[in-house]
Write an enzyme that holds these catalytic residues in place. Structure first.
Site, PDB file in Angstrom:
ATOM      1  N   TYR A  71    -121.972 -53.407  46.121  1.00 30.09           N
ATOM      2  CA  TYR A  71    -122.152 -53.600  47.559  1.00 30.09           C
ATOM      3  C   TYR A  71    -122.002 -52.266  48.291  1.00 30.09           C
ATOM      4  O   TYR A  71    -122.831 -51.921  49.143  1.00 30.09           O
ATOM      5  CB  TYR A  71    -121.140 -54.616  48.088  1.00 30.09           C
ATOM      6  N   SER A 125    -121.698 -50.289  56.810  1.00 37.98           N
ATOM      7  CA  SER A 125    -120.363 -50.851  56.648  1.00 37.98           C
ATOM      8  C   SER A 125    -119.380 -49.712  56.417  1.00 37.98           C
ATOM      9  O   SER A 125    -119.778 -48.621  55.973  1.00 37.98           O
ATOM     10  CB  SER A 125    -120.346 -51.798  55.439  1.00 37.98           C
TER      11      SER A 125
END
Length: 246
Positions: A155, A141
């Site tokens: 995260y 990501s």
């Protein structure tokens, strides 16, 4: 080079990036092994692919269990005689301030986002080494490049780990085995629904509503990495909506 007849295993294939990638690669002639936890969604996806003339099988798999990923790789080899690509796509994004101390969510993200990737690699790597060919594609990501704030610290930590694991793997097995990191920004998928913290969930929903691009954008990037000649390793692709400012 071509994707035709390449055997590709995709984790988290029942929705979002996994589903879109499966349909895109099937249209390009790949043979697919699709794994996730929702059988109804997998059945529907396989039915659509086969109806369009594609070739796919599925298996129920929880990526937090190493033995289930090993069985999925065994299914690929038993069905198609080999495995060419594994796409470690399954993920969880549970956004909340660290002060909320949601350790159960931290554990779950570590189990899925880090251990799930490691277990996928562990299952596929012996086959790739025996074949002297293979391709590991790990979905990270932009949050693995810059910490997603507010609320995305843990995260981001898991996605930084995916990038480190991928780069280390490239150093260890590069040559015959290719390694690619795909680092998307906001993409329309079920990932945005992973936050149980009300204020964070509202922020994420609003952010994705105003920024997200279709999952097919990532599917095309994955296909680009796969279809390169065997001596070309697309080490990393970073893609984000043009309106996303980080």
């Amino acid at each position: 080079m071509t994707i035709v007849n390449k055997v590709v295993l995709i984790t988290g294939a029942s929705s979002g990036l996994g589903e879109s990638t499966a349909e895109h690669l099937a249209a390009k002639g790949a043979k697919l092994v699709l794994i996730a936890r929702r059988e109804d969604r997998l059945q529907q996806l396989v039915s659509r692919i086969r109806a369009a003339g594609g070739d796919a099988v599925y298996q129920l798999v929880d990526v937090t269990k190493a033995e289930e990923l090993q069985r999925a790789v065994q299914l690929a080899v038993a069905t198609y005689g080999r495995l060419d690509v594994i796409i470690n796509n399954a993920g969880l994004m549970a956004i909340a301030p660290m002060s909320e101390v949601r350790t159960d969510e931290w554990d779950r993200m570590i189990d899925i986002n880090i251990k799930g990737v490691l277990y996928g690699i562990a299952a596929a790597l012996p086959v790739f080494q025996q074949q002297q060919s293979g391709h590991v594609i790990n979905i990270s990501s932009v949050a693995g490049i810059k910490v997603f704030s507010p609320g995305g610290t843990v995260y981001s930590g898991t996605k930084f780990a995916v990038r480190a694991i991928s780069e280390g793997l490239r150093h260890e097995v590069g040559g015959a085995i290719r390694t690619t990191i795909i680092s998307p920004g906001a993409v329309d998928s079920e990932l945005k629904h992973g936050s149980a913290h009300a204020a964070s969930a509202e922020f994420v929903e609003d952010f994705y509503k105003n920024n997200a691009i279709p999952a097919s954008s990532v599917a095309r990037a994955i296909a680009y990495a796969i279809e390169q000649p065997a001596d070309v390793d697309i080490s990393e692709v970073v893609l984000r909506p043009t309106v996303q400012d980080f």
